[in-house]
Design a protein around this motif. Sequence first.
Motif, PDB file in Angstrom:
ATOM      1  N   LEU A 149       0.817  -1.211   0.000  1.00  0.00           N
ATOM      2  CA  LEU A 149       0.000   0.000   0.000  1.00  0.00           C
ATOM      3  C   LEU A 149       0.850   1.260   0.000  1.00  0.00           C
ATOM      4  O   LEU A 149       0.412   2.301  -0.488  1.00  0.00           O
ATOM      5  N   ARG A 150       2.054   1.162   0.545  1.00  0.00           N
ATOM      6  CA  ARG A 150       2.919   2.338   0.536  1.00  0.00           C
ATOM      7  C   ARG A 150       3.371   2.679  -0.876  1.00  0.00           C
ATOM      8  O   ARG A 150       3.770   3.809  -1.151  1.00  0.00           O
ATOM      9  N   GLY A 151       3.344   1.675  -1.761  1.00  0.00           N
ATOM     10  CA  GLY A 151       3.813   1.918  -3.117  1.00  0.00           C
ATOM     11  C   GLY A 151       2.696   2.153  -4.116  1.00  0.00           C
ATOM     12  O   GLY A 151       2.846   1.846  -5.290  1.00  0.00           O
ATOM     13  N   ILE A 152       1.551   2.617  -3.651  1.00  0.00           N
ATOM     14  CA  ILE A 152       0.436   2.876  -4.571  1.00  0.00           C
ATOM     15  C   ILE A 152       0.833   3.948  -5.586  1.00  0.00           C
ATOM     16  O   ILE A 152       1.417   4.965  -5.250  1.00  0.00           O
ATOM     17  N   HIS A 153       0.488   3.703  -6.839  1.00  0.00           N
ATOM     18  CA  HIS A 153       0.754   4.688  -7.877  1.00  0.00           C
ATOM     19  C   HIS A 153      -0.350   5.744  -7.814  1.00  0.00           C
ATOM     20  O   HIS A 153      -1.423   5.590  -8.405  1.00  0.00           O
ATOM     21  N   ARG A 154      -0.088   6.802  -7.092  1.00  0.00           N
ATOM     22  CA  ARG A 154      -1.125   7.802  -6.875  1.00  0.00           C
ATOM     23  C   ARG A 154      -1.552   8.477  -8.179  1.00  0.00           C
ATOM     24  O   ARG A 154      -2.716   8.771  -8.383  1.00  0.00           O
ATOM     25  N   GLY A 155      -0.603   8.714  -9.070  1.00  0.00           N
ATOM     26  CA  GLY A 155      -0.966   9.347 -10.336  1.00  0.00           C
ATOM     27  C   GLY A 155      -1.921   8.506 -11.145  1.00  0.00           C
ATOM     28  O   GLY A 155      -2.920   9.006 -11.684  1.00  0.00           O
ATOM     29  N   SER A 156      -1.670   7.204 -11.246  1.00  0.00           N
ATOM     30  CA  SER A 156      -2.560   6.315 -11.988  1.00  0.00           C
ATOM     31  C   SER A 156      -3.925   6.221 -11.324  1.00  0.00           C
ATOM     32  O   SER A 156      -4.953   6.166 -12.005  1.00  0.00           O
ATOM     33  N   ALA A 157      -3.932   6.214  -9.993  1.00  0.00           N
ATOM     34  CA  ALA A 157      -5.206   6.138  -9.290  1.00  0.00           C
ATOM     35  C   ALA A 157      -6.054   7.379  -9.543  1.00  0.00           C
ATOM     36  O   ALA A 157      -7.256   7.294  -9.786  1.00  0.00           O
ATOM     37  N   VAL A 158      -5.422   8.549  -9.496  1.00  0.00           N
ATOM     38  CA  VAL A 158      -6.162   9.793  -9.730  1.00  0.00           C
ATOM     39  C   VAL A 158      -6.673   9.855 -11.159  1.00  0.00           C
ATOM     40  O   VAL A 158      -7.834  10.206 -11.414  1.00  0.00           O
ATOM     41  N   ALA A 175     -15.250   4.718 -18.745  1.00  0.00           N
ATOM     42  CA  ALA A 175     -15.378   4.381 -17.327  1.00  0.00           C
ATOM     43  C   ALA A 175     -14.700   3.048 -17.018  1.00  0.00           C
ATOM     44  O   ALA A 175     -14.052   2.904 -15.977  1.00  0.00           O
ATOM     45  N   ALA A 176     -14.823   2.070 -17.916  1.00  0.00           N
ATOM     46  CA  ALA A 176     -14.163   0.779 -17.699  1.00  0.00           C
ATOM     47  C   ALA A 176     -12.642   0.932 -17.706  1.00  0.00           C
ATOM     48  O   ALA A 176     -11.940   0.311 -16.900  1.00  0.00           O
ATOM     49  N   SER A 177     -12.133   1.783 -18.588  1.00  0.00           N
ATOM     50  CA  SER A 177     -10.692   2.027 -18.614  1.00  0.00           C
ATOM     51  C   SER A 177     -10.226   2.667 -17.307  1.00  0.00           C
ATOM     52  O   SER A 177      -9.187   2.305 -16.749  1.00  0.00           O
ATOM     53  N   GLY A 178     -10.994   3.642 -16.826  1.00  0.00           N
ATOM     54  CA  GLY A 178     -10.642   4.269 -15.559  1.00  0.00           C
ATOM     55  C   GLY A 178     -10.697   3.295 -14.395  1.00  0.00           C
ATOM     56  O   GLY A 178      -9.835   3.310 -13.511  1.00  0.00           O
ATOM     57  N   GLY A 179     -11.729   2.430 -14.391  1.00  0.00           N
ATOM     58  CA  GLY A 179     -11.805   1.433 -13.324  1.00  0.00           C
ATOM     59  C   GLY A 179     -10.636   0.475 -13.338  1.00  0.00           C
ATOM     60  O   GLY A 179     -10.131   0.075 -12.283  1.00  0.00           O
ATOM     61  N   ALA A 195      -5.624  -1.452 -10.880  1.00  0.00           N
ATOM     62  CA  ALA A 195      -4.192  -1.745 -11.000  1.00  0.00           C
ATOM     63  C   ALA A 195      -3.359  -0.921 -10.032  1.00  0.00           C
ATOM     64  O   ALA A 195      -2.316  -1.374  -9.559  1.00  0.00           O
ATOM     65  N   ALA A 196      -3.817   0.291  -9.713  1.00  0.00           N
ATOM     66  CA  ALA A 196      -3.047   1.153  -8.816  1.00  0.00           C
ATOM     67  C   ALA A 196      -3.255   0.793  -7.349  1.00  0.00           C
ATOM     68  O   ALA A 196      -2.342   0.945  -6.539  1.00  0.00           O
ATOM     69  N   LEU A 197      -4.435   0.288  -6.996  1.00  0.00           N
ATOM     70  CA  LEU A 197      -4.745   0.042  -5.596  1.00  0.00           C
ATOM     71  C   LEU A 197      -4.393  -1.361  -5.130  1.00  0.00           C
ATOM     72  O   LEU A 197      -4.262  -1.599  -3.941  1.00  0.00           O
ATOM     73  N   GLY A 204       2.056  -8.430  -5.926  1.00  0.00           N
ATOM     74  CA  GLY A 204       2.369  -9.625  -5.135  1.00  0.00           C
ATOM     75  C   GLY A 204       1.459  -9.837  -3.956  1.00  0.00           C
ATOM     76  O   GLY A 204       1.712 -10.694  -3.126  1.00  0.00           O
ATOM     77  N   MET A 205       0.375  -9.085  -3.852  1.00  0.00           N
ATOM     78  CA  MET A 205      -0.505  -9.207  -2.694  1.00  0.00           C
ATOM     79  C   MET A 205      -1.136 -10.583  -2.625  1.00  0.00           C
ATOM     80  O   MET A 205      -1.367 -11.135  -1.548  1.00  0.00           O
ATOM     81  N   PHE A 206      -1.453 -11.147  -3.793  1.00  0.00           N
ATOM     82  CA  PHE A 206      -2.153 -12.420  -3.815  1.00  0.00           C
ATOM     83  C   PHE A 206      -1.210 -13.601  -4.066  1.00  0.00           C
ATOM     84  O   PHE A 206      -1.650 -14.710  -4.325  1.00  0.00           O
ATOM     85  N   ASP A 207       0.108 -13.347  -4.027  1.00  0.00           N
ATOM     86  CA  ASP A 207       1.055 -14.441  -4.181  1.00  0.00           C
ATOM     87  C   ASP A 207       1.031 -15.333  -2.945  1.00  0.00           C
ATOM     88  O   ASP A 207       0.821 -14.873  -1.818  1.00  0.00           O
ATOM     89  N   ARG A 208       1.303 -16.601  -3.147  1.00  0.00           N
ATOM     90  CA  ARG A 208       1.354 -17.527  -2.022  1.00  0.00           C
ATOM     91  C   ARG A 208       2.652 -17.313  -1.241  1.00  0.00           C
ATOM     92  O   ARG A 208       3.720 -17.140  -1.829  1.00  0.00           O
ATOM     93  N   PRO A 209       2.568 -17.319   0.079  1.00  0.00           N
ATOM     94  CA  PRO A 209       3.800 -17.084   0.860  1.00  0.00           C
ATOM     95  C   PRO A 209       4.819 -18.193   0.630  1.00  0.00           C
ATOM     96  O   PRO A 209       4.476 -19.352   0.408  1.00  0.00           O
ATOM     97  N   ALA A 210       6.084 -17.814   0.671  1.00  0.00           N
ATOM     98  CA  ALA A 210       7.160 -18.790   0.486  1.00  0.00           C
ATOM     99  C   ALA A 210       7.205 -19.743   1.667  1.00  0.00           C
ATOM    100  O   ALA A 210       6.983 -19.344   2.815  1.00  0.00           O
TER     101      ALA A 210
END
Length: 216
Positions: free
Chosen positions: A32-41, A168-172, A177-179, A183-189
């Motif tokens: 979450l610290r690495g969110i691409h704020r520009g892409s999200a906006v 709207a679909a492109s923006g969503g 992708a920004a939020l 690797g959030m859904f990767d399985r832990p090692a």
Amino acid sequence: MEPPGGPGPGSAHPPPGAERAPGRWRRLRSGLRGIHRGSAVLGLVLLFAGLTNAVATGAYKWHLHAKAERLRADGVPVQATVTDRRDNVGRGGGTDTVQVWYDYEGVQHNERILCGSAGGCLRDPPEVMTLWVDPERPGEFVAANGNTDDSVFFLNSWGGIPFGLLVAASGGALVFAALVPTGMFDRPAPASPRRGPGPDRVRRTRAARRRGKGRR
């Protein structure tokens, strides 16, 4: 017997998996610290603009339909002169317009309207056209070709609805992708097996050590 310097009997070993690094929540926070704020906006802007355009287009088309039905029922028929046809992108393009001139109670009015339906003018319009004019607001009317006085407007196009939904679909997609952290859904090692303290060493007395040396 415990080895010298080993943990005392009161100490507790951490549960298996407690030292796995990074854990799922730790990875989530770091992602979450690495969110691409520009892409999200940008995604939020596209999402809002696309939905607004689609909804506004549908609402404007409904407004024109309701207005035309009302004027056909309550309007006063008058004859208008049709002039100045403009073919911006070719016949059938849907942007052909004409200028209509009419008199109502001694006052002359003129307005530019669409030449035909959404498909544009397939042939030259007639020189005279019937209009149904609102007696309370003579500047408002519906023409015999189905177009009203405010038909020349960028929202008067059914294509605005799918276009707005596509934007709207492109923006969503950009927002998603920004939020979503990478690797959030990767399985832990898998964690490496934990080594235990090992078997207790037998401490021999000095006499036993001497006897062992004597046997050599």
